[in-house]
Structures are given as structure tokens and as C-alpha cells.
Design a protein around this motif. Structure first.
Motif, mmCIF file in Angstrom:
data_model
loop_
_atom_site.group_PDB
_atom_site.id
_atom_site.type_symbol
_atom_site.label_atom_id
_atom_site.label_comp_id
_atom_site.label_asym_id
_atom_site.label_seq_id
_atom_site.Cartn_x
_atom_site.Cartn_y
_atom_site.Cartn_z
ATOM 1 N N HIS A 1 9.818 -8.895 -4.061
ATOM 2 C CA HIS A 1 9.037 -7.467 -3.350
ATOM 3 C C HIS A 1 9.244 -7.811 -2.032
ATOM 4 N N GLU B 1 6.405 -7.699 0.570
ATOM 5 C CA GLU B 1 5.708 -8.651 0.217
ATOM 6 C C GLU B 1 5.600 -9.889 0.427
ATOM 7 N N ARG C 1 10.820 -2.306 -1.377
ATOM 8 C CA ARG C 1 10.962 -3.694 -2.976
ATOM 9 C C ARG C 1 12.065 -2.921 -3.943
ATOM 10 N N HIS D 1 3.794 -12.950 -4.182
ATOM 11 C CA HIS D 1 3.644 -11.614 -3.933
ATOM 12 C C HIS D 1 2.122 -10.987 -3.310
ATOM 13 N N THR D 2 2.167 -9.946 -2.746
ATOM 14 C CA THR D 2 1.149 -9.508 -2.296
ATOM 15 C C THR D 2 0.372 -8.560 -3.384
HETATM 16 ZN ZN LIG Z 1 4.770 -7.872 -6.370
#
Ligand SMILES: [Zn+2]
Length: 585
Positions: free
Chosen positions: A108, A111, A171, A210-211
Motif C-alpha cells: 500500500h 503507507e 493503495r 504498513h500504516t
Molecule cells: Zn496497509
């Protein structure tokens, strides 16, 4: 990487062209310094430029390889830090490097902490600023950015709930697929390229960076430990009881590290549940291969620089903890034919732990926009208490592992996905049937299922699938594919080829043509045929008479009676709803 890139005849030519195109593009990019980046994350061109340079500086201990194509047109690449004087990347890597770690970033691209953190990590290791203990014969593989198309699609706004960086990617990939749902169905070229690399590189540790989304709380760093009880028991238990605690002990306390805050209700005081990642997810896929995996999720509202530091801390701690325990890592893969395979895992609400958690006080205040009550976290008021953590998952289905599967040659989309993976896991597992023959096994007829009403990641996903099994001798034809269930392949084959599995190719709709009837009957014609058929088959006739008593409505509308006889006669097509994969005895 040669063995993947040569899969399509003209691919190397295309990649050659793209590399040339990219090279000129890359020259124009401003060099990116991950140590003074502040609130910025690099563009795709800067990422490639950075690793190009690093590879030029350290040519004998790094590799900068192509794993295969991506939907963005650019090749998917991996940067490897390897023991010196190694032969070209190939099967022998696992012998020369008994310890292997893979970091995947930018699945993503909105992120991007891991993109920055991995650059720092690579540079620190290569300059000697970071020295591993017990780091001999160890290979570190970094996918600098997995979702290249998303990385190219930059803006400052697509993550509305996030505090920086100034600009970041999107994303969806070039086909608007969420690549963190694509590891089994492999609609993206990225997934095809990366899953094959994972299957053959066989790391003992995997990170996906990720975030977070969701609630606000003081912690900067959260993590998802893959569903360890889904893995073989020794390795899973080792991960949960030995590796994870060792990682957590090494991470500075200022990051307040907690399990991913997947809240039961809106705010964390309601408790949290584990995130059960099916095989469609990155760490869900790796756990099917018995690879311990961690999803690192830093808190979206903390400054980007802090999130990069926290991600770096987790990566460094994770790798060092693995190296510290390198002699006690249990071997993977114990599942074999005739054993029970557990699948379709879900949160186990019967079992919970207590977790000491610090949160912000949640208040409801009137909305300036609408006047309605709205949630606000008051960051000046914190609370610390024990909350419920539903940290366990349990399997809701199980079945025996067959000795192998036969997939008819017609189902090319399934073969294109599963055959390269099975071969990468165990090169002797795939055999093409040489001449027409019969084999004993069981086959499933689809009895019932539900289908999502809206498209999900390019498919109308089926769920709640029930089947009826029939043991039979089945004709198999030259050109069909037999895949053997071995210690390395059995789990993946069961997750993808068992029609009841949530992420099976049946669930994703790859076998949908079997669900549609191709021939039918005209009522007035079949009335006479049905009577004649029952006359010729007296036992079916008595079954029919018994059924008729249960359906008084057939006197007014005879279509039900006609359908009953049709579907119980030889007129009905045998292939309707017959799942065509043979489970070989
Ligand atoms: Zn993510």
C-alpha cells in the motif's frame, strides 16, 4: 531473475526495453537520502536510483534482481544483501544462506514507512554502521516497493486519516487491485512474480510494512503476528513463544509497541481482536508456507519520521532476534497425505487474554459540521487499564489431505497460478499426465453457496460453500496436471484446491462455468420421456412416488415433478456443478 522472467517468450525483450526507458528516467531523479528525509518518502524513480547506486557501491555482496513483470509495466525488483562471492541467484541460495529474511514494502504505497526504513537498513548494513550478531551466511531480501503502479500515482490526500508524509502513493495498483488481497488469486503480475520468489527463496522470516487505520491512542508501533497456530505446531509455537517475545524485548519502549489495535467496538477500551489473515493476504500466504510473518503497522497520526524510526526498530529487532535463535528454528512443513488439514480460521471469542493498554479518553462532542454528536479523542487525557485481547483464532473446517490433485488441462487460469508455485516449493511435485488413463479418488459436487452482491477485488466471491463427495474412478487425459501433496506443497494445495476453503480458486470464481447448466428440456417433450424413464426404472419410480407425497403443489404446477425426474435421469448433464478437480486417493 532468470527462471521467472523466461516464462514468457518475449518478456526479457520487453523488460530490456523497460529497463532502458527507466534508466533514462532514473537519471533525472533527485538522489534521495533516507536519513534526512523528514516528512518525505521517495518517488519510484528515486527508489530505483538509490538501490542502483547502492548496488554499484557494493557489487559483490548485493544483488539487484528482477523477479518478473508488474502491472505498471516496470519490472518488479528485489535488492539482496548476500554473503560475498555467491553464484547467481538460484536454487543454491538456500544452501549458501541458511538464514533468509524478506521485507516487503509499499504493498500500500500510501503507507510508505517501510520504504524509507528499508533504505536506511540496507545502507547501515552495507556501510557497517549496523553489524549483525551471528550474521554469517545470512541473506536479506528487500522488495523496495511492491506496488509500483500505486507508487507512481502520488498525491497528498488519498489517505485522509493520515499525518504525512507530504506526498505518497495510492493503495490500488495499476489495475486498481489491492495487492494485499491478491496472493492466492494472483490477478496482478506483481503477485505472480512475488509469490513464486517467496516459494523458492523460502525465508524464515517475512515482514510486510504498513500504516494503521482506526482508533487513536499513544502507541506509535503496532504489529500483527501471523496466525501462528495455523502453521505447523513446532514452528508456530516457536514463533509465538520465543521469537515474538525476543523481538518485543529489543524494541525501544518509547514506541509503546502493542498488537494491532483491531477494536471490538469503536474505541480500544471495548477490547481488541486478532486480525485473521486468510491466504489472500501477504502474511496469510507466507503462513501457509510455514514462514513466520509480521505485519508492521505504525500509527497513522504520529509524525512520519517517528513512524519510519519505529518501523526500522521493528525490522532491526526482528532480524537480530532471528539470528540470535538461528540454531533453534524448527523446520517447516509437516503436513502429509491422510492427515487432517485445518482451514477457514476465524477469531475464537471463547478465549481471551488481558492486555495492559494506554489509550486516550474518548468523548462525544457536537459536530461543528452537522450538530450531531461526534467522537473525539482527548490527547491531554490518557488512561491505562487492562483490556480484553481476543488473540486466538480457531479453524472452522477440516478435511483429509489426499495424495494429490488432478487438474484438467482446460482450467488454464488455475494451472497458470498453482503450477509455478508448486514447482517452486517442490520441483518434483508436478507431473503432466502422459496418456489417457483412469484414477481413483473423490470428486465434489457443489450443493450450495452464497455469492457477494458487489465485485470484490475483481471477483464475485463465493462463501458458505457446501459440497457432496463421490468416490469414483475418473478418466484423466493426456495433458492434465497431477500435483502431488508433499510436505512442502500440501498446505497450499489444500487452501487453493479444496472447494470449501475461503480463498480457494472455486471461492474466487475461477470454476464458475461449471455452475451453469448448458442443456435443458421442453416441458411438453419431457412429460412423455419422464413417464417412459420411470417405467424403465422401477426403483426410481418408487422414489418419485414418495417425493410426490411431499409436494402436493405438483398437482397444480407440474414443473417441480418434471425437474425431479430430469435431474435424477441420464438426461441431466453430469458435469453441472461437478467440481472438476480430482482428489486422488
Ligand atoms: Zn496497509
Amino acid at each position: 531473475m532468470g527462471h521467472v522472467a523466461s516464462a514468457h517468450p518475449h518478456q526479457s525483450q520487453i523488460i530490456g526495453f523497460l529497463l532502458f526507458f527507466f534508466f533514462s528516467f532514473g537519471l533525472k531523479a533527485q538522489p534521495f537520502d533516507p536519513f534526512s528525509a523528514g516528512n518525505t518518502t521517495p518517488t519510484y524513480a528515486q527508489i530505483v536510483g538509490f538501490y542502483d547506486k547502492l548496488h554499484q557501491q557494493y557489487p559483490t555482496i548485493t544483488r539487484w534482481e528482477t523477479l518478473g513483470p508488474s502491472d505498471a509495466g516496470f519490472p518488479l525488483r528485489v535488492f539482496l544483501i548476500v554473503p560475498p562471492l555467491q553464484e547467481p541467484l538460484g536454487k543454491e541460495l538456500s544452501n549458501l544462506s541458511p538464514i533468509r529474511v524478506l521485507i516487503n514494502n509499499g504493498i500500500h504505497p500510501g503507507e510508505p514507512e517501510g520504504i524509507n526504513a528499508s533504505m536506511r537498513l540496507a545502507q547501515n548494513v552495507l556501510t557497517g554502521r549496523l553489524k549483525w550478531k551471528n550474521g554469517e551466511r545470512f541473506s536479506l531480501a528487500i522488495v523496495p516497493v511492491y506496488n509500483i503502479g500505486g507508487s507512481l500515482n502520488r498525491s497528498a490526500h488519498s489517505r485522509a486519516n493520515q499525518n504525512g508524509p507530504a506526498e505518497y502513493g495510492f493503495r490500488g495498483n495499476s489495475k486498481n487491485l489491492d495487492l494485499n488481497r491478491d496472493f492466492i488469486k494472483q490477478d496482478s503480475r506483481e503477485a505472480q512474480s512475488l509469490t513464486r520468489f517467496i516459494a523458492y527463496f523460502k525465508p524464515q522470516l517475512f515482514f510486510d510494512t504498513h500504516t494503521s487505520n482506526g482508533a487513536d491512542y499513544p502507541a506509535t508501533l503496532t504489529y500483527i503476528e501471523t496466525q501462528w497456530n495455523k502453521m505447523n505446531s513446532q514452528r508456530g509455537t516457536w514463533m509465538h513463544e520465543s521469537l515474538t517475545p525476543a523481538i518485543l524485548r529489543k524494541i525501544p519502549s518509547k514506541y509503546g509497541t502493542v498488537p494491532y489495535v483491531n477494536t471490538l467496538q469503536e474505541t480500544p477500551d471495548s477490547g481488541i481482536t486478532c486480525f485473521v489473515e486468510g491466504p489472500r493476504f501477504a502474511t496469510g500466504f507466507t503462513s501457509v508456507l510455514d514462514i513466520p510473518g509480521y505485519t508492521i503497522e505504525t500509527h497513522m497520526l504520529k509524525p512520519f519520521e517517528d513512524r519510519v524510526n519505529a518501523t526500522y526498530a521493528f525490522l532491526e529487532a526482528g532480524i537480530q532476534a532471528l539470528l540470535d535463535q538461528r540454531d533453534s528454528i524448527p523446520s517447516p512443513h509437516q503436513l502429509r497425505p491422510k492427515q487432517h488439514f485445518l482451514f477457514n480460521w476465524t477469531v475464537d471469542y471463547r478465549k481471551k487474554e488481558e492486555l495492559k493498554f494506554t489509550g486516550y479518553e474518548a468523548e462525544m462532542i457536537p459536530s461543528e459540521l452537522s450538530g450531531a454528536p461526534r467522537l473525539r479523542y482527548n490527547r491531554s487525557k490518557t488512561w491505562t487499564q487492562k483490556i480484553s485481547n481476543y488473540a486466538y483464532a480457531h479453524a472452522t473446517d477440516s478435511d483429509l489431505v489426499p495424495s494429490g490433485f488432478v487438474i484438467p488441462v482446460a482450467w488454464n487460469e488455475v494451472l497458470e497460478r498453482i503450477v509455478p508455485l508448486a514447482q517452486a516449493l517442490d520441483s518434483s511435485s508436478v507431473k503432466w499426465i502422459q496418456k489417457d488413463t483412469v484414477m481413483l479418488g473423490k470428486m465434489a459436487r457443489i450443493v450450495d453457496f452464497q455469492t457477494g452482491k458487489s465485485p470484490y477485488e475483481g471477483h464475485y466471491l463465493h462463501s458458505k460453500i457446501s459440497v457432496q463427495w463421490n468416490i469414483q474412478t475418473q478418466s484423466v487425459r493426456a495433458g492434465d496436471c497431477f500435483i502431488k501433496c508433499t510436505a512442502s506443497t500440501a498446505r497450499l494445495l489444500m487452501e487453493t484446491l479444496h472447494p470449501r476453503a475461503n480463498d480457494s480458486y472455486f471461492a474466487w470464481g475461477f470454476f464458475d462455468p461449471i455452475l451453469q447448466q448448458k442443456e435443458y428440456f421442453s416441458d411438453y417433450v419431457f412429460e412423455d420421456l419422464a413417464v417412459a424413464w420411470l417405467k424403465e426404472h422401477p426403483s426410481l419410480k418408487s422414489e418419485f412416488e414418495a417425493e410426490k407425497l411431499k409436494h402436493p403443489e405438483w398437482v397444480k404446477d407440474g414443473s417441480g415433478a418434471l425437474w425431479w425426474v430430469y435431474s435424477h435421469s441420464s438426461y441431466y448433464e453430469k458435469t453441472h456443478k461437478l467440481y472438476p478437480v480430482l482428489f486422488v486417493d
